[in-house]
Motif scaffolding. Structure first.
Motif, short mmCIF file in Angstrom:
data_model
loop_
_atom_site.label_atom_id
_atom_site.label_comp_id
_atom_site.label_asym_id
_atom_site.label_seq_id
_atom_site.Cartn_x
_atom_site.Cartn_y
_atom_site.Cartn_z
N LEU A 15 3.66 6.69 -14.88
CA LEU A 15 2.67 6.41 -13.84
C LEU A 15 1.28 6.18 -14.45
N LYS A 16 0.64 5.09 -14.03
CA LYS A 16 -0.71 4.71 -14.46
C LYS A 16 -0.83 4.51 -15.97
N LYS A 43 0.85 -1.19 0.00
CA LYS A 43 0.00 0.00 0.00
C LYS A 43 0.88 1.24 0.00
N VAL A 63 8.36 -2.11 -6.61
CA VAL A 63 7.01 -1.57 -6.47
C VAL A 63 6.32 -2.14 -5.24
N GLU A 64 6.48 -3.44 -5.01
CA GLU A 64 5.79 -4.10 -3.91
C GLU A 64 6.37 -3.74 -2.55
N HIS A 92 0.57 -9.10 -15.48
CA HIS A 92 1.14 -8.77 -14.18
C HIS A 92 2.24 -7.73 -14.26
N LEU A 109 2.34 1.35 -11.12
CA LEU A 109 1.75 1.83 -9.88
C LEU A 109 2.58 2.97 -9.26
N VAL A 110 3.84 3.08 -9.67
CA VAL A 110 4.70 4.16 -9.20
C VAL A 110 5.35 4.83 -10.41
N LYS A 111 5.92 6.00 -10.18
CA LYS A 111 6.60 6.70 -11.27
C LYS A 111 7.88 5.97 -11.66
N HIS A 127 2.16 -4.96 -15.75
CA HIS A 127 1.60 -3.61 -15.69
C HIS A 127 1.62 -3.05 -14.26
N ARG A 128 1.93 -3.88 -13.27
CA ARG A 128 2.05 -3.36 -11.91
C ARG A 128 3.24 -2.41 -11.77
N ARG A 129 4.12 -2.40 -12.74
CA ARG A 129 5.22 -1.44 -12.73
C ARG A 129 4.72 0.00 -12.76
#
Length: 506
Positions: free
Chosen positions: A353-354, A301, A479-480, A443, A449-451, A445-447
């Motif tokens: 990001l996003k 989170k 990221v995690e 999976h 989640l941050v800049k 694409h979780r990269r």
């Protein structure tokens, strides 16, 4: 004499174990105690130098007195005695915090974090005691001693860690590990530990359910010492001091407990290696429930406070970077402009990001028509098996000046302006090209989640020498498990990698 992992076929696992034992090295087993003693002596010398050095710098060589108010009476104690008490208390606090524990030395940031936390705790206690007892201790003496002490303790530990890692790469000062579990899980962990010898775990054998006689772990020269019932004999044969259970699916319910009972207390250790990977310590909590240890893995989170802190650090650090490096930026810009035709900066669309597109800045390190020459070169990479990430060691499109800049990562410096603009961060995943994203599995694409970052975990872990799968794993791990301390460690490792790039930078 180096350890001989080869084994001679024999009628039983026990016979094989005896054969290996006859060739196993019988070096000293007390390396942990010796290394701890060296750290203790070094810590003591550092604190003596810092505390008494601060006292002399603040008070001179005279006999300065510490005043203690007690029932309208004032008792004076020499600062020479006060400094000695502070050193003893500091050493005691470092010991209570287990800063020299063999389980944390040599790898990770926990060793450094414990030193900083315990030192801050000690000085906090001193401040409270001084307030409650009306001890008039010189604030400057404490203010100088604390940061200097922490900094020099961390530096000395870092120096010893470099020495320790160098020895571990040669097979010394490492735990001798016997792996126990299914062949698949044992093979995976064995390869990971062999890939990172500096972590301090040297695999000397394995016990698997099949117990293949005279066999080795697939892809390695690690001998199979028998089945999971031969752990005790295998420990004696290999002189292992650590048992790592890699999986329990094929083990009897009470087997792990039995293994722990058979270990020699204080000398042999049991390690459980769950199949979950790339999860940082703060997200893992062990909670015993009904006598069963349950591992809780918290979901990642990103709080508003964390995001604000990361952005604030990015703005301050990038602004200072632009200011301090402005002469170098000007020199590089002139070198690019005068050495080849074309613009100074190379602008390229990247995904941030996003999943949003942004324009990333770099000093131009290639010829002007580099994009036109890309397709035939990319085809060569696809033919070699790399379907996603294009990288070439001797890219013919790179200019002579660009080759030097790329080797030392100087072409990335204009991205400081991207950081100031908010499209990038100092540390983060690698910013991919749109054509690369088209090949991403879901999976990956979780990269986003941050800049994306100027540097990242992938860059300090091998750079161009990494495979696509390893790059993705490292980026997702970042990221995690993001933390500010982790960012600071990556920045420090990036500076070292830029100054000594080796063969992985191109």
């Amino acid at each position: 004499m180096p350890y001989d992992f080869s084994v001679t076929p024999g009628p039983s696992p026990l016979t094989q174990a005896v054969t290996v034992s006859s060739t196993a090295p019988r070096g000293p087993r007390d390396w942990r105690r010796r290394y701890t003693r060296v750290l203790w002596i070094t810590d003591l010398l550092v604190l003596i130098w810092v505390v008494y050095g601060t006292q002399i710098a603040w008070f001179g060589l005279g006999n300065a007195q510490l005043a203690i108010s007690n029932d309208n009476r004032i008792t004076e104690i020499s600062y020479w005695v006060t400094s000695a008490v502070l050193i003893v208390a500091w050493m005691w606090t470092l010991s209570l915090a287990d800063t020299r524990d063999h389980r944390i030395i040599g790898v990770g940031s926990d060793e450094y974090a414990r030193i900083a936390r315990s030192s801050l705790f000690l000085f906090g206690v001193i401040a409270i005691i001084a307030f409650l007892t009306q001890i008039e201790i010189a604030r400057g003496f404490l203010i100088i001693s604390l940061p200097m002490g922490i900094a020099l303790l961390l530096f000395s530990r870092w120096l010893w860690r470099q020495w320790l890692v160098a020895l571990r790469k040669g097979g010394q000062y490492s735990a001798r590990v016997l792996l126990v579990g299914s062949e698949a899980s044992v093979t995976h962990l064995a390869r990971e530990l062999q890939r990172m010898p500096g972590s301090g775990y040297r695999v000397v054998g394995a016990c698997v359910p099949s117990g293949r006689v005279a066999g080795t772990i697939y892809g390695t020269n690690i001998p199979i010492m028998g089945n999971v019932d031969a752990v005790t004999q295998a420990l004696r044969a290999t002189e292992a001091d650590t048992v790592a259970v890699t999986s329990t699916d094929e083990l009897p319910p009470d087997k792990v407990k039995q293994i722990s009972w058979d270990l020699e207390a204080g000398r042999q250790h049991l390690v459980l290696a769950p199949s979950i990977v790339d999860v940082a310590g703060p997200r893992i909590q062990m909670r015993p429930v009904a006598g069963v240890p349950l591992m809780h893995v918290e979901t990642p989170k990103f709080s508003k406070g964390q995001l604000f802190l990361k952005r604030a650090v990015d703005i301050v650090a990038s602004a200072l970077g632009v200011l301090v490096l402005s002469p170098l930026l000007l020199f590089l810009a002139m070198s690019v402009r005068l050495s080849s035709q074309g613009p100074v900066f190379f602008r390229q669309k990247r995904i941030g990001l996003k999943g949003r597109e942004f324009t990333m800045l770099k000093f131009r390190s290639m010829v002007v028509n580099a994009e036109d020459l890309l397709e035939p070169l990319a085809k060569q990479e696809r033919d070699s098996g790399n379907e996603v990430l294009f990288k070439m060691k001797n890219d013919p499109r790179v200019t002579p000046v660009g080759r030097v800049m790329r080797r030392f990562s100087l072409d990335e410096l204009p991205q400081l302006f991207n950081v100031l603009g908010g499209t990038m961060s100092l540390v983060g995943p690698r910013p991919p090209l749109p054509r690369e994203v088209a090949h991403y599995a879901s999976h990956v694409h979780r990269r986003f989640l941050v800049k994306p970052g100027i540097t990242g975990l992938w860059q300090v872990s091998g750079r161009s020498a990494l495979s696509w799968e390893e790059t993705v794993r490292l980026d997702l791990s970042y990221v995690e498990n993001w933390s500010l301390l982790g960012d600071l460690v990556i920045v420090a490792r990036t500076a070292r990698a830029a100054l000594a790039p080796g063969d992985t930078a191109h």
